[in-house]
Design a protein around this motif. Structure first.
Motif, PDB file in Angstrom:
ATOM      1  N   SER A 267      23.567  25.092  38.276  1.00 58.21           N
ATOM      2  CA  SER A 267      23.964  26.366  37.653  1.00 58.21           C
ATOM      3  C   SER A 267      24.566  27.392  38.601  1.00 58.21           C
ATOM      4  N   ARG A 268      25.008  26.961  39.787  1.00 58.30           N
ATOM      5  CA  ARG A 268      25.760  27.886  40.630  1.00 58.30           C
ATOM      6  C   ARG A 268      27.123  28.109  40.005  1.00 58.30           C
ATOM      7  N   ARG A 269      27.593  29.355  40.057  1.00 57.90           N
ATOM      8  CA  ARG A 269      28.886  29.689  39.454  1.00 57.90           C
ATOM      9  C   ARG A 269      29.907  30.053  40.528  1.00 57.90           C
ATOM     10  N   ALA A 270      31.115  29.575  40.304  1.00 50.62           N
ATOM     11  CA  ALA A 270      32.230  29.927  41.175  1.00 50.62           C
ATOM     12  C   ALA A 270      33.465  30.087  40.310  1.00 50.62           C
ATOM     13  N   LEU A 271      34.509  30.640  40.899  1.00 45.86           N
ATOM     14  CA  LEU A 271      35.758  30.859  40.178  1.00 45.86           C
ATOM     15  C   LEU A 271      36.913  30.519  41.115  1.00 45.86           C
TER      16      LEU A 271
ATOM     17  N   VAL B 103      37.716  38.553  37.536  1.00 47.98           N
ATOM     18  CA  VAL B 103      36.451  38.118  38.136  1.00 47.98           C
ATOM     19  C   VAL B 103      35.317  38.275  37.136  1.00 47.98           C
ATOM     20  N   ARG B 104      35.294  39.391  36.440  1.00 51.27           N
ATOM     21  CA  ARG B 104      34.232  39.628  35.454  1.00 51.27           C
ATOM     22  C   ARG B 104      34.218  38.534  34.389  1.00 51.27           C
ATOM     23  N   GLU B 105      35.366  38.282  33.807  1.00 46.20           N
ATOM     24  CA  GLU B 105      35.448  37.257  32.769  1.00 46.20           C
ATOM     25  C   GLU B 105      35.192  35.870  33.336  1.00 46.20           C
ATOM     26  N   GLY B 106      35.715  35.627  34.529  1.00 43.26           N
ATOM     27  CA  GLY B 106      35.584  34.299  35.127  1.00 43.26           C
ATOM     28  C   GLY B 106      34.165  33.892  35.423  1.00 43.26           C
ATOM     29  N   LEU B 107      33.317  34.877  35.722  1.00 41.62           N
ATOM     30  CA  LEU B 107      31.933  34.564  36.037  1.00 41.62           C
ATOM     31  C   LEU B 107      31.033  34.617  34.800  1.00 41.62           C
ATOM     32  N   LEU B 108      31.655  34.833  33.639  1.00 40.67           N
ATOM     33  CA  LEU B 108      30.929  34.787  32.372  1.00 40.67           C
ATOM     34  C   LEU B 108      31.368  33.612  31.503  1.00 40.67           C
ATOM     35  N   ARG B 109      32.638  33.282  31.587  1.00 40.56           N
ATOM     36  CA  ARG B 109      33.192  32.236  30.732  1.00 40.56           C
ATOM     37  C   ARG B 109      32.794  30.841  31.194  1.00 40.56           C
ATOM     38  N   GLN B 110      32.903  29.903  30.261  1.00 41.20           N
ATOM     39  CA  GLN B 110      32.630  28.507  30.556  1.00 41.20           C
ATOM     40  C   GLN B 110      33.915  27.718  30.786  1.00 41.20           C
ATOM     41  N   LEU B 111      35.007  28.136  30.156  1.00 41.65           N
ATOM     42  CA  LEU B 111      36.245  27.362  30.155  1.00 41.65           C
ATOM     43  C   LEU B 111      37.357  28.087  30.912  1.00 41.65           C
ATOM     44  N   PRO B 112      38.322  27.332  31.448  1.00 42.27           N
ATOM     45  CA  PRO B 112      39.472  27.944  32.125  1.00 42.27           C
ATOM     46  C   PRO B 112      40.251  28.862  31.191  1.00 42.27           C
ATOM     47  N   PHE B 113      40.960  29.833  31.779  1.00 39.34           N
ATOM     48  CA  PHE B 113      41.696  30.776  30.952  1.00 39.34           C
ATOM     49  C   PHE B 113      42.908  31.325  31.699  1.00 39.34           C
ATOM     50  N   SER B 114      43.960  31.621  30.938  1.00 38.14           N
ATOM     51  CA  SER B 114      45.116  32.326  31.480  1.00 38.14           C
ATOM     52  C   SER B 114      44.791  33.805  31.555  1.00 38.14           C
ATOM     53  N   TRP B 115      45.368  34.491  32.510  1.00 35.85           N
ATOM     54  CA  TRP B 115      45.074  35.906  32.672  1.00 35.85           C
ATOM     55  C   TRP B 115      45.552  36.722  31.481  1.00 35.85           C
ATOM     56  N   THR B 116      46.546  36.222  30.767  1.00 30.60           N
ATOM     57  CA  THR B 116      47.048  36.941  29.596  1.00 30.60           C
ATOM     58  C   THR B 116      46.032  36.978  28.463  1.00 30.60           C
TER      59      THR B 116
ATOM     60  N   THR C 184      42.594  31.697  45.121  1.00 31.01           N
ATOM     61  CA  THR C 184      41.363  32.395  45.520  1.00 31.01           C
ATOM     62  C   THR C 184      40.156  31.582  45.080  1.00 31.01           C
ATOM     63  N   TYR C 185      39.183  31.463  45.979  1.00 26.94           N
ATOM     64  CA  TYR C 185      37.890  30.846  45.639  1.00 26.94           C
ATOM     65  C   TYR C 185      36.835  31.937  45.733  1.00 26.94           C
ATOM     66  N   HIS C 186      36.047  32.086  44.675  1.00 29.47           N
ATOM     67  CA  HIS C 186      35.017  33.127  44.614  1.00 29.47           C
ATOM     68  C   HIS C 186      33.697  32.477  44.220  1.00 29.47           C
ATOM     69  N   HIS C 187      32.749  32.446  45.148  1.00 27.59           N
ATOM     70  CA  HIS C 187      31.408  31.933  44.870  1.00 27.59           C
ATOM     71  C   HIS C 187      30.550  33.120  44.451  1.00 27.59           C
ATOM     72  N   ALA C 188      29.931  33.025  43.298  1.00 30.88           N
ATOM     73  CA  ALA C 188      29.257  34.187  42.716  1.00 30.88           C
ATOM     74  C   ALA C 188      28.058  34.668  43.511  1.00 30.88           C
ATOM     75  N   GLN C 189      27.368  33.791  44.173  1.00 29.28           N
ATOM     76  CA  GLN C 189      26.199  34.219  44.941  1.00 29.28           C
ATOM     77  C   GLN C 189      25.981  33.278  46.109  1.00 29.28           C
ATOM     78  N   THR C 190      25.333  33.797  47.124  1.00 25.69           N
ATOM     79  CA  THR C 190      24.952  32.972  48.257  1.00 25.69           C
ATOM     80  C   THR C 190      23.455  33.139  48.485  1.00 25.69           C
ATOM     81  N   ILE C 191      22.932  32.398  49.441  1.00 28.77           N
ATOM     82  CA  ILE C 191      21.508  32.448  49.740  1.00 28.77           C
ATOM     83  C   ILE C 191      21.298  33.047  51.122  1.00 28.77           C
TER      84      ILE C 191
END
Length: 245
Positions: free
Chosen positions: A131-135, A84-97, A42-49
């Motif tokens: 500073s665009r964020r995606a996950l 999604v919530r954590e992914g758009l706040l965190r800086q580093l990759p993470f396992s879902w666990t 899944t690709y999730h772009h946090a915002q568009t214009i």
């Protein structure tokens, strides 16, 4: 052929597949197909214009089945999804666990697994130069028995592929006319302090540079944002979420 050689070939194949894909939807499907233990991407772009203004209109492409996507939206899971919530706040990759799941998410994860999807996954936050964020998220096949081992072997490559995918999404969203100007970190710092009401001499002291250099940044950032004055530049930068007040 060694394991490292095999993994390099997979990475190169995935990279070429993303680059040659017609769009982001095709790119994530091709990326998924390169990794046999990955069920979905899944690709999730946090915002568009929209009309030159930043809005909360996420751009999402996924390989999850249409039935699950429809259920996800119908049940309103998008508002509580902790990945999604954590992914758009965190800086580093993470396992879902690693993600704490509250009681409000129990139904979501139960429904997810009941739909035949694995609870194992890995998400990579992407933050680009403006500073665009995606996950980018990888979901394991349900039959995988050593997801962590598989992840260890591929996570570095996936981080690079996530950025390649993000660059493709930016082109798909904005074409050759990317609405985000290439503003340097120093220019953004200058603009931020302007938004805080600081004068050029104050900013010079804060940033430990000359006032002349500050004024140069003021002119260049105003020009890059295509604004007549600094007040307009600050307002536009905030609208684009390049700085926060």
């Amino acid at each position: 052929m060694t394991v490292d050689d095999s993994e390099t070939l997979i990475y190169e194949k995935a990279f070429a597949a993303i680059k040659s894909a017609a769009n982001v939807g095709a790119a994530i499907a091709a990326l998924r197909d390169c990794y046999e233990e990955v069920a979905h991407v899944t690709y999730h772009h946090a915002q568009t214009i929209a009309r030159g203004t930043a809005v909360d209109a996420p751009f999402v492409r996924t390989t999850y089945p249409d039935g699950w996507v429809a259920r996800y939206l119908l049940k309103g899971y998008v508002t509580i999804d902790p990945i999604v919530r954590e992914g758009l706040l965190r800086q580093l990759p993470f396992s879902w666990t690693e993600v704490d799941v509250g009681p409000e998410c129990f139904e979501l994860f139960s429904d997810f697994q009941t739909s035949g999807l694995s609870p194992n996954g890995y998400s990579i936050p992407v933050i680009d130069k403006v500073s665009r964020r995606a996950l980018v998220s990888f979901n394991a096949h349900p039959h995988v028995t050593d997801w962590e081992g598989y992840l260890q072997r591929h996570q570095q490559d996936w981080a690079e592929l996530a950025h390649t995918l993000h660059r493709k999404a930016v082109v798909e969203l904005y074409g050759d006319k990317d609405p985000f100007p290439q503003i340097s970190p120093r220019e953004l710092e200058t603009l931020y302090w302007i938004s805080q009401g600081k004068e050029s001499k104050d900013i010079a002291i804060i940033l430990a540079i000359s006032e002349h250099t500050v004024r140069t940044y003021m002119r260049s950032v105003r020009f890059k944002l295509d604004c007549a004055n600094l007040s307009q530049a600050v307002a536009k930068a905030m609208a684009l979420r390049l700085i926060r007040g």
